[in-house]
Design a protein around this motif. Sequence first.
Motif, mmCIF file in Angstrom:
data_model
loop_
_atom_site.group_PDB
_atom_site.id
_atom_site.type_symbol
_atom_site.label_atom_id
_atom_site.label_comp_id
_atom_site.label_asym_id
_atom_site.label_seq_id
_atom_site.Cartn_x
_atom_site.Cartn_y
_atom_site.Cartn_z
ATOM 1 N N GLY A 57 0.798 -1.123 0.076
ATOM 2 C CA GLY A 57 -0.058 0.085 0.114
ATOM 3 C C GLY A 57 0.891 1.219 -0.010
ATOM 4 N N GLN A 58 1.754 1.502 0.801
ATOM 5 C CA GLN A 58 2.722 2.452 0.788
ATOM 6 C C GLN A 58 3.694 2.420 -0.559
ATOM 7 O OE1 GLN A 58 3.428 5.146 3.629
ATOM 8 N NE2 GLN A 58 3.555 5.737 1.641
ATOM 9 N N TRP A 59 3.994 1.356 -1.010
ATOM 10 C CA TRP A 59 4.699 1.441 -2.193
ATOM 11 C C TRP A 59 3.923 2.090 -3.552
ATOM 12 C CZ3 TRP A 59 9.624 1.679 -2.799
ATOM 13 C CH2 TRP A 59 10.488 1.008 -1.777
ATOM 14 N N ARG A 60 2.734 1.584 -3.165
ATOM 15 C CA ARG A 60 1.944 2.097 -4.443
ATOM 16 C C ARG A 60 1.567 3.663 -4.487
ATOM 17 N NH1 ARG A 60 -1.153 -2.881 -3.767
ATOM 18 N NH2 ARG A 60 -2.427 -1.712 -2.004
ATOM 19 N N ASP A 61 1.874 4.285 -3.359
ATOM 20 C CA ASP A 61 1.922 5.534 -3.329
ATOM 21 C C ASP A 61 3.018 6.591 -2.291
ATOM 22 O OD1 ASP A 61 0.866 8.213 -3.503
ATOM 23 O OD2 ASP A 61 -0.899 8.131 -2.375
ATOM 24 N N THR A 62 4.047 6.434 -2.796
ATOM 25 C CA THR A 62 5.069 6.995 -2.033
ATOM 26 C C THR A 62 5.071 8.556 -2.030
ATOM 27 O OG1 THR A 62 6.595 7.168 -3.915
ATOM 28 C CG2 THR A 62 6.602 5.240 -2.275
ATOM 29 N N ASP A 63 4.114 9.289 -2.742
ATOM 30 C CA ASP A 63 4.104 10.773 -2.977
ATOM 31 C C ASP A 63 3.151 11.324 -1.626
ATOM 32 O OD1 ASP A 63 5.886 11.072 -5.040
ATOM 33 O OD2 ASP A 63 4.091 10.460 -6.701
ATOM 34 N N SER A 64 2.075 10.579 -1.598
ATOM 35 C CA SER A 64 1.163 11.136 -0.468
ATOM 36 C C SER A 64 0.705 9.947 0.238
ATOM 37 C CB SER A 64 -0.140 11.775 -1.258
ATOM 38 O OG SER A 64 -0.711 11.016 -2.193
#
Length: 610
Positions: A57-64
Motif C-alpha cells: 500500500g505504501q509502495w503504491r503511493d510514495t508521494d502522498s
Amino acid sequence: MLLDSADRDTTQRSAGGSAAARPGLLERPAIARLRANRADLLAGLGYLVLATAVLSGQWRDTDSGYLIKSGQDQTMWEWFFAVTAHSVAQLESPLGTNLQNFPAGVNMMANTAMFGVGVPLTPVTLLFGPTVTFVLALTLGLATTAYAWYWLFARELVSSRAAAAIGGLFCGFAPAMISHANAHPNFVALALLPIIAGLLIRLARAVTDAAPRNRIRDAIVLALLVAAQIALGEEPLLIFALAFGLFVVVYHLHEPRQGARVLRALAPTVAAAAGLTLLLTAVPLWWQFFGPQSYRSIDHGPMGNDLKTLVQFPSESLGGAWAPGQYVAINETEQNAYFGWPLLLVLTATVALLWRDRVVRAAAVVIAVFGVLSLGSVATVGKRPTGVELPWALAERVPLLNSVLETRLTMAAVPAIAAVFALASDRAVASWKQSAADWKPLAWFTALTFALVPLTPTVLPVTERAPAPRFFTDGAVRQYVDDGSVVVIPPPRPPDARALRWQADANFVFPLADGYFVGPTGAEKKGSYGPEARRTAMLLVKAQDTGAVPPIGAEERAAALADLRYWRADVLVLPTAKNSDVLASAVTQLLGFAPARVDDVWIWDVRALD
C-alpha cells in the motif's frame, strides 16, 4: 545454539540423520553446494516478496500515502531521514540539529535517528524523498531480518533448508515485526543480530573443537558488527544481548565446566571487541549521553503487555480479521506479543516433547523469562490491574533498562520460538525422508499450520496524506524568515507533527519552534516526548481542541511575548486546520494585530516585535 561437536552429532542422530549430513561440517560436492545456494536464493526472494506485499500500500503511493496506524511516527522518521540527508549534503554533523525545537535543538543520537540507514541512503532520500527511504528501510528490514535468521538456523542449528526457512519466516514476520513495520524501522531492521550471534557461536565452537582462530580479526569483526548495530538501534541490541546471554547460561547449565572454559577463552576477544566498539562509537555515544539536549532516562509510565496480548491475534493478520479480541495494546505499533492461543498450545506441546534438547530448554527459558518481564511491574488482564507485582518492578530500576519499553522485551522470545519450531520441523523432515508413511511429520506440519496461519500478515493500511501548504513548497516562507524560527499554529508536537514534513518539503530553509522528538525536561534532565510545554503553546492547543478562545488578558499577552522571544520567532503561520477561525482569533488577541493572507495560510510577521 552454542553446539559443540558432540551435541551436533547427538542432534543429528536424534533427528534421524548423521553428523555428515549437517551443513558446514564436511565439504559438499559442487552439486550439493549449488542446491544449497538455490535454496538460499529462493528463501531470500520469498522473504522479499512477502515484505513487499505487506508494505505494498505504501509502495503504491510514495508521494502522498501514509501508513495510517503509524500515528505521527512515520512523519518523525521521515524527518529523521530527511534532516540526516540534508546534514550530509551540507557537510554538517548529523548528530544534532536546531532545525526542530529551535533554538535549543534536538540531539539526534538520543532520538534513534538510525544513522546506519539515513547516512548510506542519503542519495535515495535526496533523489526520491524521505518516504521512499522510510518504506525501503521497512521492506528490506523485514526481508533481511528473516533471511539472516534463516542463514543462522541453516548453518548452525538444522540440516533442512525448509526447517530453517520456517524459522526465518517467523523471525522476520512475527506479529511484533509487522506491528513495528507501521512506524519503527529500528525495530524491523534486525539482520545484524543473528549475524552477531553466528559469530559468537563459531568462536565458542572453535574453543570446544580446539580449532585455531585469529583473535584479532574476530575482535575487529565483532566490534564492527556491534558498532553498526548501534547505528541502527541500541534498544534492540540491548534486548538481544540480555536474551542471548540468558540463552548461553541455560545452554551450558548441564556442563558448567565446559561453559566456564568457553567463557574464559572468549573473554579476551569479547573484551577487545568491546574496547574497539567504544573507540568506534565514542563520539556519537558521548553526544548521546552528554551532548546538547541529552537526557538521563525516559519516564514513559507503565508499558507492560496485558496478559490478553499473549493469546490474542494481532490486528494486521488473518486471525485478527477473523477473531479480533479486546483492544489491549499500548498502540497499533506496539503489538509485541499477540502470538495467538494456537501458537502457544503448539509451542507448549513441542517444548514438552523436545525438552531433552539443550537448545529447546534454553529457548524455553528465554521465552518464559522475557515473556514475564514484558508484562511490566503489575500484571493486567483486559486493562485491569490485578495487583500482582512482577519482576519488572525491580528490573526497571536498573540504568538503561529503565528506558526500555517493557512490552518490547517480548521480541526476545521471537527467535527462541523460531528455533524451537525449526528444530521440530527439522526432525519431521528427517523422519519423512526415512519413511514416507510415517504419520508424525504430517501431524507436526498440520499443527504448525494451525499455529502460524492465523498470524499471516495482511497488507498494512495506508491513507492519503494532505499536501503541504503552498506557502512552504513554493518558497514564499523565505521572505518572512531572517535568522529566527517559524511558529506553526499550534506548534508541532507528538499528537500532530505534520509541520515537520512541511519543513522537509521546503528543503529546510527555516527552523521550527517545538516539534516531535525526545529531549530533556526539568533540572533532572529526564527525557520527554516533545518540548517542555510553554504557556502559549498550551493555550493554542486548548483553543483548537475546545473550539473556544480561552480568556486572554495582559498576563497571557506577556507570556506570548516571552515565548516568541524564546523561540526567536520571525513569523507565525496558520494553515487550514481544525478550528482555524478560533486559532486566528486567539493569536490576534495575543499579538494585538490581524494576520495577512499569503498563498494558502495566514501569517503574523513578528520580526518587528520588541
